[in-house]
Motif scaffolding. Structure first.
Motif, short mmCIF file in Angstrom:
data_model
loop_
_atom_site.label_atom_id
_atom_site.label_comp_id
_atom_site.label_asym_id
_atom_site.label_seq_id
_atom_site.Cartn_x
_atom_site.Cartn_y
_atom_site.Cartn_z
N GLU A 264 -17.49 1.09 -5.31
CA GLU A 264 -17.17 -0.12 -6.07
C GLU A 264 -15.85 -0.67 -5.58
OE1 GLU A 264 -16.15 0.22 -10.15
OE2 GLU A 264 -15.00 2.04 -9.87
N ILE A 265 -15.57 -1.90 -5.98
CA ILE A 265 -14.32 -2.53 -5.57
C ILE A 265 -13.59 -3.06 -6.79
CG2 ILE A 265 -15.11 -3.12 -3.23
CD1 ILE A 265 -15.79 -5.91 -4.16
N ALA A 266 -12.27 -3.20 -6.65
CA ALA A 266 -11.45 -3.75 -7.74
C ALA A 266 -10.48 -4.76 -7.13
CB ALA A 266 -10.70 -2.63 -8.44
N PRO A 267 -10.45 -6.00 -7.67
CA PRO A 267 -9.68 -7.08 -7.03
C PRO A 267 -8.24 -7.15 -7.52
CG PRO A 267 -10.92 -7.97 -8.86
CD PRO A 267 -11.17 -6.49 -8.87
N ARG A 268 -7.51 -6.06 -7.35
CA ARG A 268 -6.16 -5.96 -7.93
C ARG A 268 -5.53 -4.67 -7.45
NH1 ARG A 268 -7.63 -1.73 -10.89
NH2 ARG A 268 -9.68 -1.78 -11.84
N PRO A 269 -4.22 -4.48 -7.72
CA PRO A 269 -3.65 -3.15 -7.45
C PRO A 269 -4.47 -2.09 -8.18
CG PRO A 269 -1.92 -4.72 -7.98
CD PRO A 269 -3.23 -5.41 -8.27
N HIS A 270 -4.41 -0.86 -7.68
CA HIS A 270 -5.36 0.16 -8.14
C HIS A 270 -4.66 1.50 -8.28
CE1 HIS A 270 -9.05 2.75 -7.46
NE2 HIS A 270 -9.58 1.81 -8.24
N ASN A 271 -5.23 2.31 -9.15
CA ASN A 271 -4.73 3.67 -9.36
C ASN A 271 -4.56 4.44 -8.05
OD1 ASN A 271 -4.22 5.66 -11.60
ND2 ASN A 271 -5.82 6.80 -10.52
N SER A 272 -5.42 4.16 -7.09
CA SER A 272 -5.37 4.91 -5.83
C SER A 272 -4.32 4.36 -4.87
CB SER A 272 -6.74 4.90 -5.15
OG SER A 272 -7.06 3.60 -4.73
N GLN A 275 0.92 5.58 -4.96
CA GLN A 275 1.82 6.32 -4.07
C GLN A 275 2.47 5.41 -3.03
OE1 GLN A 275 -1.35 6.11 -3.64
NE2 GLN A 275 -1.50 5.66 -1.46
N THR A 276 1.89 4.22 -2.80
CA THR A 276 2.46 3.33 -1.79
C THR A 276 3.87 2.87 -2.16
OG1 THR A 276 1.40 1.40 -2.82
CG2 THR A 276 0.21 2.48 -1.00
N ILE A 277 4.23 2.96 -3.46
CA ILE A 277 5.59 2.57 -3.87
C ILE A 277 6.61 3.42 -3.12
CG2 ILE A 277 7.22 2.50 -5.81
CD1 ILE A 277 4.85 1.98 -7.68
N SER A 283 4.69 -1.56 -0.74
CA SER A 283 3.84 -1.03 -1.83
C SER A 283 2.65 -1.97 -2.03
CB SER A 283 4.63 -0.91 -3.13
OG SER A 283 4.75 -2.19 -3.74
N GLN A 284 1.61 -1.46 -2.67
CA GLN A 284 0.45 -2.31 -2.95
C GLN A 284 0.84 -3.48 -3.87
OE1 GLN A 284 -2.76 -0.79 -5.33
NE2 GLN A 284 -1.45 0.33 -6.75
N TYR A 285 1.84 -3.26 -4.71
CA TYR A 285 2.24 -4.29 -5.67
C TYR A 285 2.94 -5.44 -4.94
CZ TYR A 285 1.02 -0.53 -8.75
OH TYR A 285 0.31 0.47 -9.36
N GLY A 294 1.11 -16.46 -0.55
CA GLY A 294 0.95 -17.06 0.79
C GLY A 294 2.03 -16.63 1.76
N LEU A 295 2.63 -15.47 1.52
CA LEU A 295 3.69 -14.95 2.38
C LEU A 295 3.08 -14.01 3.43
CD1 LEU A 295 6.21 -14.08 -0.48
CD2 LEU A 295 6.20 -16.11 0.99
N PRO A 296 3.84 -13.70 4.49
CA PRO A 296 3.33 -12.72 5.46
C PRO A 296 3.08 -11.38 4.76
CG PRO A 296 5.33 -13.79 6.28
CD PRO A 296 5.17 -14.20 4.84
N LEU A 297 2.01 -10.69 5.14
CA LEU A 297 1.73 -9.37 4.55
C LEU A 297 2.71 -8.36 5.13
CD1 LEU A 297 -2.18 -9.41 4.60
CD2 LEU A 297 -0.63 -9.97 2.70
N GLY A 298 3.00 -7.31 4.33
CA GLY A 298 3.94 -6.28 4.78
C GLY A 298 3.24 -5.18 5.56
N ALA A 299 4.03 -4.40 6.29
CA ALA A 299 3.47 -3.26 7.04
C ALA A 299 2.98 -2.21 6.05
CB ALA A 299 4.54 -2.67 7.94
N THR A 300 1.83 -1.64 6.34
CA THR A 300 1.23 -0.67 5.42
C THR A 300 1.49 0.78 5.87
OG1 THR A 300 -0.80 -0.85 6.69
CG2 THR A 300 -0.63 -2.24 4.73
N THR A 301 2.22 0.94 6.95
CA THR A 301 2.51 2.25 7.54
C THR A 301 3.00 3.28 6.50
OG1 THR A 301 3.38 0.89 9.32
CG2 THR A 301 3.77 3.29 9.50
N MET A 302 2.51 4.50 6.65
CA MET A 302 2.93 5.59 5.76
C MET A 302 4.25 6.19 6.25
SD MET A 302 -0.18 8.12 4.64
CE MET A 302 0.10 8.93 6.15
N LYS A 303 5.17 6.42 5.31
CA LYS A 303 6.44 7.05 5.69
C LYS A 303 6.31 8.56 5.65
CE LYS A 303 8.74 4.40 2.57
NZ LYS A 303 9.85 3.79 1.83
N SER A 304 5.41 9.04 4.76
CA SER A 304 5.27 10.49 4.56
C SER A 304 3.93 10.74 3.90
CB SER A 304 6.38 10.98 3.62
OG SER A 304 6.04 12.23 3.05
#
Ligand SMILES: Nc1ncnc2c1ncn2[C@@H]1O[C@H](COP(=O)(O)OP(=O)(O)OP(=O)(O)O)[C@@H](O)[C@H]1O
Ligand SMILES: [Mg+2]
Length: 386
Positions: A264-272, A275-277, A283-285, A294-304
């Motif tokens: 399933e899909i959810a059109p919003r930030p999600h419980n899963s 941890q991106t914070i 972060s997902q938020y 309408g801003l540039p999207l941020g890098a999603t790279t994991m730090k840890s």
């Protein structure tokens, strides 16, 4: 872009923990927020620039409230879509778009959308009521899902045989073939109005078998690289074909042969994506804000590598909340505490979460167990064992 910052208010429908963490990102971007939420004292109540108690499923309530905002988003999909459509037609930017929320609100429409758009998903049949399910005994074992209104596992149950049909939902829903999955993963995708898409690395949801709730979550998922690549491709495909603006969580099953199916899909930030914070560059938020503004999207790279443990209300405890064992968890290197500000606890209620970072996965898993054993969410007065 500058205009956003002059007398700009972001409206948020729903005032739960997802809204609360979204507001924390809004503060970084210096945005005012206006939250409409039915429950007084909800997680957003003390953080929103403006908080109003009111229905988010009633047309008039949503329509009237939203005239006071410059852009509108949601933190829960159970909202009045007709009001959002009217507001959008009148020129208010509403993201995610009402037409997307409408598809996702009803699992029946959602499943048909996957089928019609070539998105891999488990076989299903639509059923109008319990009686109709009796005609599909040979489709079992299957998951019986309510079309509308299910949440946190509440509208989902497994039916194994004819004997289980008496407990089936007596309402419009569907039967979905039981998937013998190896693991459940989730990919959070984001898309802005310019069509730019970014996805976060797939995370693994370890479920509590009895409650159908996330027990803890691990990032990155331990699935094979090819499987993760396929999952990320599917997530991009879904958000691209929906032409959605905002973040979209895509929950998926990985079968034993590596096949990836969308659950399933959810059109919003999600419980899963909590941890991106702590664990990702963006972060997902914040990503949701970037997308809907309408801003540039941020890098999603994991730090840890990281894990996320939900803090759930203990069994047998209802009433004013009290957290036990926080000292133990806060003494753990890499553990961060998020309490949602809910005044009352109830059994299994999501009251907060803990994010744990550790470069070493086996040590990370040890810390997950420590956190799960350390913290208990209780009601603080005696005699409250409702
Ligand atoms: N077809 C299936 N085969 C096997 N397991 C399933 C199936 N459908 C659902 N499940 C199990 O039930 C859980 C909850 O189902 P689903 O995600 O559809 O419900 P939900 O109530 O919308 O979930 P959420 O907890 O995300 O709000 C899944 O995460 C999975 O563990
Ligand atoms: Mg789910």
């Amino acid at each position: 872009m500058k205009a956003f910052y002059q007398d700009f208010t972001l409206g948020i429908l729903g005032g739960g923990q997802l809204g609360r963490m979204l507001i924390q990102s809004c503060a970084n971007f210096d945005l005012s927020t206006a939250v409409l939420e039915p429950a007084a004292g909800a997680p957003c109540a003390e953080l929103a620039s403006r908080f109003e108690q009111g229905s988010i499923t009633d047309f008039d309530s949503v329509y009237r409230y939203s005239h006071s905002v410059h852009r509108l988003t949601i933190e829960i999909e159970n909202v009045n879509v007709a009001a959002l459509q009217r507001l959008e037609a009148e020129g208010l930017p509403v993201f995610p778009q009402p037409r997307v929320i409408e598809i996702i609100q009803d699992k029946r429409i959602q499943k048909r959308w996957y089928r019609d758009h070539g998105i891999p998903t488990a076989d299903f049949v639509l059923v109008e009521d319990r009686e109709a399910i009796r005609g599909h005994v040979d489709f079992l074992p299957a998951f019986n899902k309510l079309g509308k209104g299910g949440y946190d596992g509440g509208g989902v149950q497994r039916l194994d045989s004819l004997a289980d049909i008496d407990k089936a939902f007596d309402a419009p829903g569907l039967l979905e073939k039981a998937v013998d999955f190896e693991r459940e993963i989730s990919v959070i995708a984001a898309r802005n109005a310019h069509g730019e898409i970014a996805v976060f690395p797939a995370v693994e949801c370890v479920f509590h078998t009895k409650r159908n709730l996330v027990d803890y979550l691990l990032a990155p998922s331990g699935a094979a690289a090819a499987v993760l690549q396929e999952a990320e491709r599917i997530a991009r495909d879904v958000i691209g074909k929906l032409e959605m603006v905002g973040v979209l969580a895509v929950e998926m099953f990985v079968e034993r042969d590596g096949t990836v199916l969308v659950n399933e899909i959810a059109p919003r930030p999600h419980n899963s994506g909590h941890q991106t914070i702590n664990a990702n560059y963006t972060s997902q938020y914040e990503q949701h804000l970037r997308a809907i503004l309408g801003l540039p999207l941020g890098a999603t790279t994991m730090k840890s590598p990281s894990a996320m443990v939900n803090l759930l209300g203990a069994e047998g405890h209802s009433g004013p909340v009290c957290y036990e064992g926080l000292d133990t968890l806060l003494a753990l290197p890499g553990a961060s505490l998020f309490l949602y500000g809910k005044k009352e606890t109830r059994p299994h209620r999501k009251m907060g979460h803990v994010t744990i970072l550790d470069a070493d996965i086996s040590r990370l898993l040890e810390k997950v167990e420590l956190v799960k054993n350390a913290v208990t969410v209780k009601a603080h007065s005696a005699g409250n064992n409702a």
